[in-house]
Design an enzyme around this catalytic site. Structure first.
Site, PDB file in Angstrom:
ATOM      1  N   CYS A  84       4.512   0.739  -3.400  1.00  0.00           N
ATOM      2  CA  CYS A  84       3.066   1.106  -3.391  1.00  0.00           C
ATOM      3  C   CYS A  84       2.794   2.095  -2.264  1.00  0.00           C
ATOM      4  O   CYS A  84       1.905   3.014  -2.435  1.00  0.00           O
ATOM      5  CB  CYS A  84       2.294   0.034  -3.740  1.00  0.00           C
ATOM      6  SG  CYS A  84       2.499  -1.329  -2.268  1.00  0.00           S
ATOM      7  N   HIS A 128      -1.157  -4.802  -1.722  1.00  0.00           N
ATOM      8  CA  HIS A 128      -1.045  -3.413  -2.408  1.00  0.00           C
ATOM      9  C   HIS A 128      -1.730  -2.368  -1.643  1.00  0.00           C
ATOM     10  O   HIS A 128      -2.673  -2.566  -0.941  1.00  0.00           O
ATOM     11  CB  HIS A 128      -1.656  -3.877  -3.858  1.00  0.00           C
ATOM     12  CG  HIS A 128      -1.526  -2.512  -4.715  1.00  0.00           C
ATOM     13  ND1 HIS A 128      -0.193  -2.053  -5.169  1.00  0.00           N
ATOM     14  CD2 HIS A 128      -2.269  -1.936  -5.606  1.00  0.00           C
ATOM     15  CE1 HIS A 128      -0.408  -0.919  -5.920  1.00  0.00           C
ATOM     16  NE2 HIS A 128      -1.531  -1.173  -6.249  1.00  0.00           N
ATOM     17  N   ASP A 135      -5.045   5.003  -8.234  1.00  0.00           N
ATOM     18  CA  ASP A 135      -3.917   4.129  -7.846  1.00  0.00           C
ATOM     19  C   ASP A 135      -2.687   4.883  -8.440  1.00  0.00           C
ATOM     20  O   ASP A 135      -2.369   4.910  -9.928  1.00  0.00           O
ATOM     21  CB  ASP A 135      -3.950   2.921  -8.387  1.00  0.00           C
ATOM     22  CG  ASP A 135      -2.892   2.075  -8.201  1.00  0.00           C
ATOM     23  OD1 ASP A 135      -1.755   2.405  -7.342  1.00  0.00           O
ATOM     24  OD2 ASP A 135      -3.172   0.728  -7.862  1.00  0.00           O
TER      25      ASP A 135
END
Length: 226
Positions: free
Chosen positions: A136, A194, A217
């Site tokens: 991530c 995250h 994202d």
């Protein structure tokens, strides 16, 4: 800098940080032990042609080139295209392949990356095959580089004890038997952390109150609308 632009930032300090700064810190780890990683965005390091090629390789462009090009002045649209292209997990010549389990010995361990430039140039050098591997914070770091390079103010956000709701009921569900033992039912989970991006632009489609930082994202997740 232009007040009529969808990505106009009136605050000079914010422009220096979210448009011009080539270096940053990404926070990773867990809520009890937060680690600060240095990251080199390098958005001015001869990357513009790579970023433009990224737009041309997207499924959006391949499906309808005229429509795609006509919408490239819209940061909402560009943000969605780039968030799709940063990861290569959906077979669209994306920049990075995600991997969270198993061995990394044959390719780069995600924890060894410390900047976007080498990743983007390796992607081009390898004829736009996904670079292995990313997680991530790597996806977010590269996405920040690309969006800043294209003129969209962008920053990273880290969240700890990050809920992952797999069944879309807006809760994280855990199941136990009558003895209190945890049952392996359901796919909801809570991640240590995250990292994603926010980009700054107005939202004429939603109204002025929704303008400002917008969530994007690039980490591959469940499919959305195919």
């Amino acid at each position: 800098w232009f007040s009529g632009d969808d990505v106009y930032m009136s605050n000079e300090n914010e422009r220096q940080e979210y448009v011009l700064n080539e270096n940053g810190i990404i926070f990773v780890g867990n809520a009890r032990y937060i680690e600060a990683r240095g990251w080199y965005y390098g958005q001015f390091q001869d990357l513009l042609n790579i970023c433009l090629t990224m737009l041309d390789l997207s499924l959006y462009y391949r499906q309808d080139p005229a429509m795609d090009v006509s919408r490239r002045g819209d940061p909402k649209y560009v943000g969605r295209v780039i968030s799709s292209m940063i990861n290569g997990n959906d077979n669209d010549n994306g920049v990075l392949l995600g991997k969270w389990q198993g061995s990394f010995h044959s390719h780069e361990n995600p924890s060894r990356w410390d900047g976007s430039v080498v990743i983007l140039k390796k992607w081009r050098q390898d004829n736009y095959r996904p670079v292995q591997y990313g997680q991530c914070w790597v996806f977010a770091g590269v996405m920040c580089t690309v969006l800043r390079c294209l003129g969209i103010p962008t920053r990273l956000v880290s969240n700890f004890n990050s809920a992952h709701d797999a069944d879309r009921n807006l809760s994280v569900d855990k199941y136990y038997d009558s003895s209190g033992r945890s049952l392996n039912i359901g796919k909801d989970s809570t991640w240590d952390y995250h990292v994603w991006n926010e980009s700054w632009f107005i939202r004429p489609d939603l109204g002025r109150s929704y303008s400002g930082w917008q969530v994007l994202d690039a980490t591959p997740q469940e499919q959305s609308r195919g």
